[in-house]
Scaffold this motif. Structure first.
Motif, PDB file in Angstrom:
ATOM      1  N   GLY A  56      19.500   4.700  17.378  1.00  0.00           N
ATOM      2  CA  GLY A  56      18.775   3.568  17.968  1.00  0.00           C
ATOM      3  C   GLY A  56      19.641   2.399  18.370  1.00  0.00           C
ATOM      4  N   ASP A  57      20.959   2.576  18.422  1.00  0.00           N
ATOM      5  CA  ASP A  57      21.847   1.442  18.704  1.00  0.00           C
ATOM      6  C   ASP A  57      21.920   1.064  20.179  1.00  0.00           C
ATOM      7  N   LEU A  58      21.706   2.004  21.083  1.00  0.00           N
ATOM      8  CA  LEU A  58      21.891   1.759  22.513  1.00  0.00           C
ATOM      9  C   LEU A  58      20.593   1.298  23.158  1.00  0.00           C
ATOM     10  N   SER A  59      20.710   0.444  24.169  1.00  0.00           N
ATOM     11  CA  SER A  59      19.486  -0.024  24.834  1.00  0.00           C
ATOM     12  C   SER A  59      18.780   1.111  25.562  1.00  0.00           C
ATOM     13  N   CYS A  60      19.527   2.131  26.023  1.00  0.00           N
ATOM     14  CA  CYS A  60      18.860   3.270  26.673  1.00  0.00           C
ATOM     15  C   CYS A  60      18.121   4.134  25.665  1.00  0.00           C
ATOM     16  N   TYR A  61      18.358   3.934  24.366  1.00  0.00           N
ATOM     17  CA  TYR A  61      17.594   4.610  23.315  1.00  0.00           C
ATOM     18  C   TYR A  61      16.598   3.654  22.657  1.00  0.00           C
ATOM     19  N   GLY A  62      16.328   2.523  23.298  1.00  0.00           N
ATOM     20  CA  GLY A  62      15.252   1.661  22.845  1.00  0.00           C
ATOM     21  C   GLY A  62      15.658   0.412  22.097  1.00  0.00           C
ATOM     22  N   ASN A  63      16.962   0.164  21.908  1.00  0.00           N
ATOM     23  CA  ASN A  63      17.369  -1.045  21.198  1.00  0.00           C
ATOM     24  C   ASN A  63      17.002  -2.273  22.026  1.00  0.00           C
ATOM     25  N   TRP A  64      16.237  -3.178  21.442  1.00  0.00           N
ATOM     26  CA  TRP A  64      15.773  -4.352  22.172  1.00  0.00           C
ATOM     27  C   TRP A  64      16.599  -5.597  21.845  1.00  0.00           C
ATOM     28  N   GLN A  65      17.489  -5.511  20.851  1.00  0.00           N
ATOM     29  CA  GLN A  65      18.249  -6.693  20.455  1.00  0.00           C
ATOM     30  C   GLN A  65      19.491  -6.923  21.297  1.00  0.00           C
ATOM     31  N   ILE A  66      20.055  -5.864  21.831  1.00  0.00           N
ATOM     32  CA  ILE A  66      21.333  -5.953  22.531  1.00  0.00           C
ATOM     33  C   ILE A  66      21.314  -4.962  23.696  1.00  0.00           C
ATOM     34  N   LYS A  67      22.055  -5.268  24.744  1.00  0.00           N
ATOM     35  CA  LYS A  67      22.122  -4.386  25.908  1.00  0.00           C
ATOM     36  C   LYS A  67      23.474  -3.679  25.954  1.00  0.00           C
ATOM     37  N   THR A  68      23.427  -2.394  26.306  1.00  0.00           N
ATOM     38  CA  THR A  68      24.655  -1.603  26.469  1.00  0.00           C
ATOM     39  C   THR A  68      24.688  -1.071  27.908  1.00  0.00           C
ATOM     40  N   PRO A  69      24.970  -1.942  28.883  1.00  0.00           N
ATOM     41  CA  PRO A  69      24.800  -1.570  30.298  1.00  0.00           C
ATOM     42  C   PRO A  69      25.695  -0.429  30.767  1.00  0.00           C
ATOM     43  N   SER A  70      26.906  -0.316  30.226  1.00  0.00           N
ATOM     44  CA  SER A  70      27.810   0.737  30.707  1.00  0.00           C
ATOM     45  C   SER A  70      27.326   2.121  30.285  1.00  0.00           C
ATOM     46  N   ILE A  71      26.913   2.240  29.007  1.00  0.00           N
ATOM     47  CA  ILE A  71      26.403   3.531  28.538  1.00  0.00           C
ATOM     48  C   ILE A  71      25.053   3.821  29.186  1.00  0.00           C
ATOM     49  N   ASP A  72      24.242   2.787  29.383  1.00  0.00           N
ATOM     50  CA  ASP A  72      22.967   2.966  30.084  1.00  0.00           C
ATOM     51  C   ASP A  72      23.196   3.496  31.503  1.00  0.00           C
ATOM     52  N   LYS A  73      24.230   2.980  32.150  1.00  0.00           N
ATOM     53  CA  LYS A  73      24.533   3.427  33.515  1.00  0.00           C
ATOM     54  C   LYS A  73      24.953   4.894  33.516  1.00  0.00           C
ATOM     55  N   LEU A  74      25.756   5.279  32.515  1.00  0.00           N
ATOM     56  CA  LEU A  74      26.136   6.691  32.391  1.00  0.00           C
ATOM     57  C   LEU A  74      24.888   7.555  32.227  1.00  0.00           C
ATOM     58  N   ALA A  75      23.937   7.076  31.415  1.00  0.00           N
ATOM     59  CA  ALA A  75      22.684   7.826  31.222  1.00  0.00           C
ATOM     60  C   ALA A  75      21.914   7.952  32.530  1.00  0.00           C
ATOM     61  N   SER A  76      21.921   6.896  33.345  1.00  0.00           N
ATOM     62  CA  SER A  76      21.196   6.938  34.620  1.00  0.00           C
ATOM     63  C   SER A  76      21.844   7.919  35.598  1.00  0.00           C
ATOM     64  N   ARG A  77      23.118   8.224  35.371  1.00  0.00           N
ATOM     65  CA  ARG A  77      23.825   9.169  36.246  1.00  0.00           C
ATOM     66  C   ARG A  77      23.807  10.590  35.695  1.00  0.00           C
ATOM     67  N   GLY A  78      23.132  10.763  34.578  1.00  0.00           N
ATOM     68  CA  GLY A  78      23.087  12.086  33.971  1.00  0.00           C
ATOM     69  C   GLY A  78      21.814  12.279  33.191  1.00  0.00           C
ATOM     70  N   THR A  79      21.894  13.057  32.111  1.00  0.00           N
ATOM     71  CA  THR A  79      20.728  13.383  31.291  1.00  0.00           C
ATOM     72  C   THR A  79      20.933  12.856  29.881  1.00  0.00           C
ATOM     73  N   LEU A  80      19.907  12.211  29.370  1.00  0.00           N
ATOM     74  CA  LEU A  80      19.887  11.692  28.001  1.00  0.00           C
ATOM     75  C   LEU A  80      19.016  12.609  27.161  1.00  0.00           C
TER      76      LEU A  80
END
Length: 449
Positions: free
Chosen positions: A20-44
């Protein structure tokens, strides 16, 4: 799938990062834009597991394709005396046929930068051509990298990626495979003042509170996490600018769940998140072994997809990569993993093989996180037991990922079947001492004098 043009492969492995640490996995306290971008370019993937609830077992599973306990990697590889006490080797057996051996055979140049924790044997013995690894290896001096000392911690992720980029620049002819195994966000964390301030700038938190001159464990943890994310973004941009994005598989994951704050070296930082999951590092409840998994390969792996259905494990890397690069390994190695290349490439399907875990040492923290010693996941169900059949727990982890509702009394046939499978698997493992407190979640209740 075009197997003629072998893709480059980069595997970024974070350390002690929670589901639950990454914002693409639902973390609302902090943003992880680089890993989120990787997820948007692939499959999570939301149902990805590692083969162990601490570092060495998890990493052993990736490299060997076998459950770590089969090779006596029951816990983290430590000093010779501690290893002897636990009847563990001082290194993963280098005679095993490794993932990197297989890739070298089909023409890859292989590299490993960052954390090692597979023992006191040089990475060269494991089919790795180029490496810079931490102190826990008998690598020669020019094969070392400092990623653990207090002074090194603020730049450890950057240093690992800088080594990776230098390696890539030297690759002209052959496809490459890189393990970029980070030390972040493993304790002991020591962010710089600038990194600590970034958390305040991005969250709006006010520290110190009303004149109390202390930071918080969250600020320390998030500072390291934001720096890791930033450096991942810089690294991925360099890959893109070098024109390598199109034919490179990039994987991001973590070796196990987040550290418990009551452990000495994480008392100032141990607030990683498992999201809705029960358990943390060392526990074989979901939060200890279920971690982020993002995989990107433009034109081959679906973009901006979330796979909620397929169960994937670190022991699957070996057979999956073999399928992707066109290597027949069936007669070469006895693997516990399953070829999930079709799933990585977009198919949503159930896995065929059950998954197994064992943990024969104490689990720290809240009793709620202290799992039994053995677990099996088969289909939607996950069953726990101790070797003596005490503490049998059954959960439907699709409907109940938090493992709150024990179905033991409601599903006797499933309990019987899975208990038998789990104990049969466990009985085939090498013997090793069971430590005091293993598999127990009792509390020191007050007693009358």
């Amino acid at each position: 799938l075009n197997k003629v043009e072998k893709p480059n492969i980069i595997f970024i492995f974070a350390d002690d990062l929670g589901w639950g640490d990454l914002s693409c996995y639902g973390n609302w306290q902090i943003k992880t834009p680089s890993i989120d971008k990787l997820a948007s370019r692939g499959t999570l993937f939301t149902q990805f597991y590692v083969a162990g609830s601490v570092c060495s077992p998890s990493r052993s599973g990736i490299m060997s394709g076998q459950y770590p306990a089969r090779n006596r990697i029951f816990g983290h590889i430590s000093s010779e005396s501690n290893n002897e006490k636990r009847k563990m080797p001082n290194a993963l057996n280098p005679d095993l046929y490794m993932l990197t051996d297989m890739l070298k055979e089909v023409g890859y140049v292989t590299a490993h930068f960052g954390k090692w924790h597979l023992g006191n044997i040089s990475p060269a013995e494991y089919g790795i051509d180029v490496y810079r690894v931490d102190r826990a290896s008998k690598a020669e001096e020019d094969g070392r990298i400092d990623i653990w000392s207090p002074d090194a911690r603020p730049t450890a992720t950057k240093d690992i990626f800088d080594e990776s980029i230098e390696f890539i620049k030297n690759q002209k002819e052959k496809p490459f495979y890189i393990n970029a195994w980070l030390s972040d966000v493993h304790a002991t964390l020591n962010p710089s003042e600038e990194q600590m301030q970034r958390v305040l700038d991005e969250t709006g938190w006010q520290w110190p509170l009303k004149g109390v001159p202390y930071s918080s464990p969250e600020q320390v943890y998030f500072a390291a996490m934001l720096e890791m994310d930033k450096q991942i973004g810089i690294f991925l941009n360099k890959i893109e600018n070098m024109g390598l994005s199109e034919n490179t598989i990039i994987i991001f994951s973590s070796d196990n769940g987040p550290e418990e704050i009551m452990i000495n070296n994480s008392r100032h930082s141990g607030l990683g998140s498992t999201g809705p999951l029960r358990g943390r590092k060392r526990s074989i409840y979901e939060g200890g072994v279920r971690v982020p998994f993002i995989v990107s390969w433009p034109g081959q792996i679906p973009e901006n997809k979330v796979n909620n259905n397929s169960v994937v494990n670190g022991v699957d890397f070996f057979p999956t990569f073999a399928a992707i690069v066109g290597k027949d390994i069936n007669e070469l190695v006895d693997l516990d993993g399953e070829d999930m290349s079709d799933v990585w490439l977009g198919t949503d399907r159930k896995r065929k093989k059950a998954l197994f875990w064992e943990w024969r040492y104490r689990v720290y923290g809240h009793p709620w996180n202290r799992s039994p010693m053995i677990a099996i996941r088969d289909g939607d169900y996950k069953l726990f037991t101790n070797p003596d059949k005490s503490r049998i727990e059954l959960f439907n982890v699709v409907q109940d990922p938090a493992e709150m509702m024990n179905l033991e009394t409601q599903e006797p046939a499933i309990v019987e079947s899975l208990t038998k499978k789990a104990l049969t698997w466990y009985s085939q493992l090498p013997e090793s001492p069971i430590f005091k407190g293993a598999g127990r979640n009792d509390w020191n209740w007050p007693k009358s004098q």
